[in-house]
Design an enzyme around this catalytic site. Structure first.
Site, PDB file in Angstrom:
ATOM      1  N   HIS A 126      -4.157   1.005  -6.563  1.00 19.18           N
ATOM      2  CA  HIS A 126      -3.239  -0.597  -6.101  1.00 19.18           C
ATOM      3  C   HIS A 126      -3.650  -1.317  -5.009  1.00 19.18           C
ATOM      4  O   HIS A 126      -3.047   0.160  -4.407  1.00 19.18           O
ATOM      5  CB  HIS A 126      -2.053  -1.053  -6.857  1.00 19.18           C
ATOM      6  CG  HIS A 126      -1.655  -2.196  -6.632  1.00 19.18           C
ATOM      7  ND1 HIS A 126      -0.563  -2.350  -5.554  1.00 19.18           N
ATOM      8  CD2 HIS A 126      -1.857  -3.581  -7.159  1.00 19.18           C
ATOM      9  CE1 HIS A 126      -0.547  -3.804  -5.545  1.00 19.18           C
ATOM     10  NE2 HIS A 126      -0.678  -4.175  -6.415  1.00 19.18           N
ATOM     11  N   HIS A 172      -3.726  -7.114   2.608  1.00 22.73           N
ATOM     12  CA  HIS A 172      -2.622  -7.629   2.269  1.00 22.73           C
ATOM     13  C   HIS A 172      -2.501  -9.386   2.695  1.00 22.73           C
ATOM     14  O   HIS A 172      -1.536  -9.054   3.605  1.00 22.73           O
ATOM     15  CB  HIS A 172      -1.804  -6.599   1.811  1.00 22.73           C
ATOM     16  CG  HIS A 172      -1.182  -6.518   0.531  1.00 22.73           C
ATOM     17  ND1 HIS A 172       0.188  -6.792   0.540  1.00 22.73           N
ATOM     18  CD2 HIS A 172      -1.108  -7.933  -0.959  1.00 22.73           C
ATOM     19  CE1 HIS A 172       0.716  -7.040  -0.746  1.00 22.73           C
ATOM     20  NE2 HIS A 172      -0.683  -7.499  -1.330  1.00 22.73           N
TER      21      HIS A 172
END
Length: 602
Positions: A126, A172
């Site tokens: 992830h 991110h």
């Protein structure tokens, strides 16, 4: 002040503790006596018989046994290897206590690799590009390389435009993470994809790009991977190919462009700067006010609210024309595994009968609710399709959830933060040590097949004991070499003990401890434990060594996690790992594993 003398020197420098090598345990001596037929040396033929009958080496040959004898003699008796072809009891003990010669797991892929991808648990990362936490750490190709060399087979990349909107960055979104160029990540993947395993690497994209940049991504991917890239012949797969068919291939998985819809009322986010800095109001991406909690979970993966979606719900035809004109159609053609959009009730979506296979993604909270409410529907869905679970937003420190709930419900992609060290990640490491660490572990048959009247496995059903595992912890060694440079406490008299237990379904979970051994760098416990197992196919053996340190917290001294379903019976050397999952240089345990059917008591 108890750890210091009046002279001010640490107490550990005033005492010397000899590191005496412990001799073979009684069981080892008995085994040697039995198979050496009372003699002082064990021949190659006698060792071969021991390997076949005790150690679970069903296909071992005389040549294999001969090679072991040669290696043992060469390693511990440089001269004797020219004069004899047999082992003493000490040689036999050295062999059993060697992690490379006598490991608890096999080093060959042994499972059937010709089934569809949906029939396997897949080692999944992830936010694979993050070095540290989810909020402010750097993005880099380094953790991607590290994950691939460990055997991870699913790499996740979040794609965003740069401030000039002429290039693609990986970062991110809505955080302070500093970006890395996409091309750098793609090159790292190409160079390291198959360093640990020949089986396919799947790239999952969370893309926030306009059609022009999607076309650029397609060009980057095609030029970087070339023939390595798997492009399906048809737009939609009716069944996934197998890992065997996809050896040395790169697979792209994301939402096809035409399925990305801009939500009315969502404000477009500000452009991401080269450093990825944004206002604190956007930290961790709060959900837009016009989406319900359930819709928000369905519409995004991780922190994705898809602000850069190109199309309006009422203008699909114009959107398709724009997509084709911009070249994003090339991007769409690269997508082999479609990440499906959840359009309605999750239960209905799980039971929707389609002629194509797909992947869907759920947050850990939404998945937990689904598992409780309709676990059999989840199991049935995962028999053909792929389910990915990802950590909740609040795991800013890159921690992880417990993976067993995903596996028991058939989820193939239990996505983990590989930099988020902790017990949950140890379990992930343990599961994927199975099948020679190739990154694909075949799901148990009960998760793959329907029973009478179309019944499927119910994860909540209480099952009887199917098998019992008996574990004996004989002894440990190697800490003196691994920890001698550590703080003073490890120079003091050590009191090692080992915690042994099962991580699995709730009925199988249990932890036990050996007694503490005082003043000994090579502790001998000879403690035995039994573990009744209702689902041994998913059980993991947890082993954790600690050094007793009263009144302070006991000190960590190594851990490992091993798949019970692949444990070799017999006496084996078990290597230990540090908190990050890196193998320690010398610390190891000597343990014995025995299996008994449910109707046979150990």
């Amino acid at each position: 002040m108890g750890s210091y003398l009046l002279c001010g020197l640490p107490a550990c420098f005033t005492r010397k503790h000899k590191v005496a090598e412990a001799g073979p345990p009684a069981d080892v001596k008995e085994m040697f006596k039995k198979y050496a037929e009372g003699g002082t040396h064990m021949t190659v033929e006698q060792l071969w018989q021991f390997l076949a009958e005790v150690q679970g080496h069903g296909g071992v040959s005389i040549e294999d046994a001969e090679q072991i004898v040669d290696q043992v003699l060469q390693r511990w008796h440089h001269i004797a290897r020219f004069t004899r072809r047999s082992l003493t009891v000490e040689d036999f003990h050295h062999y059993l206590f060697s992690t490379d010669l006598n490991p608890p797991l096999g080093n060959q892929v042994y499972q059937d690799m010709t089934a569809p991808l949906s029939h396997y648990f897949i080692y999944t990362g992830h936010n694979s590009y993050l070095i540290g936490n989810q909020f402010s750490s750097d993005c880099s190709d380094v953790p991607i390389t590290k994950a691939l060399t460990r055997g991870v087979r699913v790499i996740e990349l979040d794609l965003w435009p740069n401030s000039a909107k002429d290039d693609v960055l990986v970062l991110h979104g809505r955080t302070l993470t500093t970006p890395v160029e996409l091309i750098k990540c793609l090159r790292a993947i190409k160079e390291n994809a198959f360093s640990a395993s020949p089986y396919p690497v799947i790239l999952t994209f969370e893309d926030h790009l306009n059609p022009h940049l999607q076309a650029k991504v397609a060009q980057m991917i095609t030029q970087t991977f070339g023939a390595m890239l798997y492009s399906p012949e048809s737009e939609c797969l009716k069944e996934f190919p197998s890992p065997e068919e996809l050896k040395y291939r790169i697979i792209i998985s994301t939402k096809p462009p035409k399925e990305r819809r801009e939500k009315k009322g969502i404000n477009n986010r500000k452009d991401i700067s080269v450093k990825g800095k944004i206002s604190t109001e956007d930290v961790l991406g709060k959900e837009p006010p016009d989406l319900t909690a359930n819709q928000a979970d369905d519409e995004r993966s991780d922190y994705d609210t898809s602000e850069h979606n190109q199309c309006d719900e009422d203008n699909t035809e114009a959107c398709d024309r724009a997509t084709r004109a911009s070249g994003a159609l090339a991007y769409k053609r690269l997508i082999a595994i479609h990440n499906g959009k959840l359009k309605g009730c999750l239960k209905e979506e799980l039971n929707l009968q389609l002629e194509k296979v797909r992947r869907i993604s759920l947050s850990e909270q939404k998945f937990e609710k689904a598992a409780v409410s309709y676990g059999t529907d989840v199991v049935r869905f995962t028999q053909k399709n792929i389910l990915r679970i990802y950590p909740k937003q609040t795991r800013v420190n890159s921690s992880n959830y417990k993976p067993m709930i995903g596996w028991i419900n058939g989820a193939q992609m239990v996505a983990f933060n590989m930099q988020g060290y902790g017990k949950s990640l140890w379990l992930m490491h343990g599961m994927f040590r199975a099948n020679a660490g190739c990154g694909y572990v075949k799901k148990p048959n009960f998760l793959l097949k329907e029973g009478p009247d179309d019944q499927v496995f119910d994860p909540k059903e209480k099952l009887p004991v199917k098998k019992t595992l008996k574990v004996k912890a004989y002894m440990g060694d190697g800490w003196y070499l691994d920890f001698k440079q550590m703080n003073c406490k490890f120079w003091s008299p050590p009191q090692f003990y080992t915690r042994v237990g099962i991580a699995g379904v709730p009925a199988d979970k249990k932890m036990k401890s050996t007694k503490k051994k005082v003043d000994n760098w090579t502790p001998v416990w000879d403690d035995e434990f039994t573990f009744p197992l209702t689902i041994p196919e998913l059980a993991l053996l947890r082993v954790e060594v600690r050094k007793y340190s009263m009144p302070e917290k006991d000190e960590f001294a190594g851990q490992t996690c091993l798949p019970v379903f692949q444990l070799r019976p017999g006496i084996h050397a078990v290597p230990l790992f540090d908190r990050k999952g890196e193998e320690l240089g010398s610390a190891r345990l000597l343990m014995r594993f025995e299996f008994y059917e449910a109707d046979v008591l150990p």
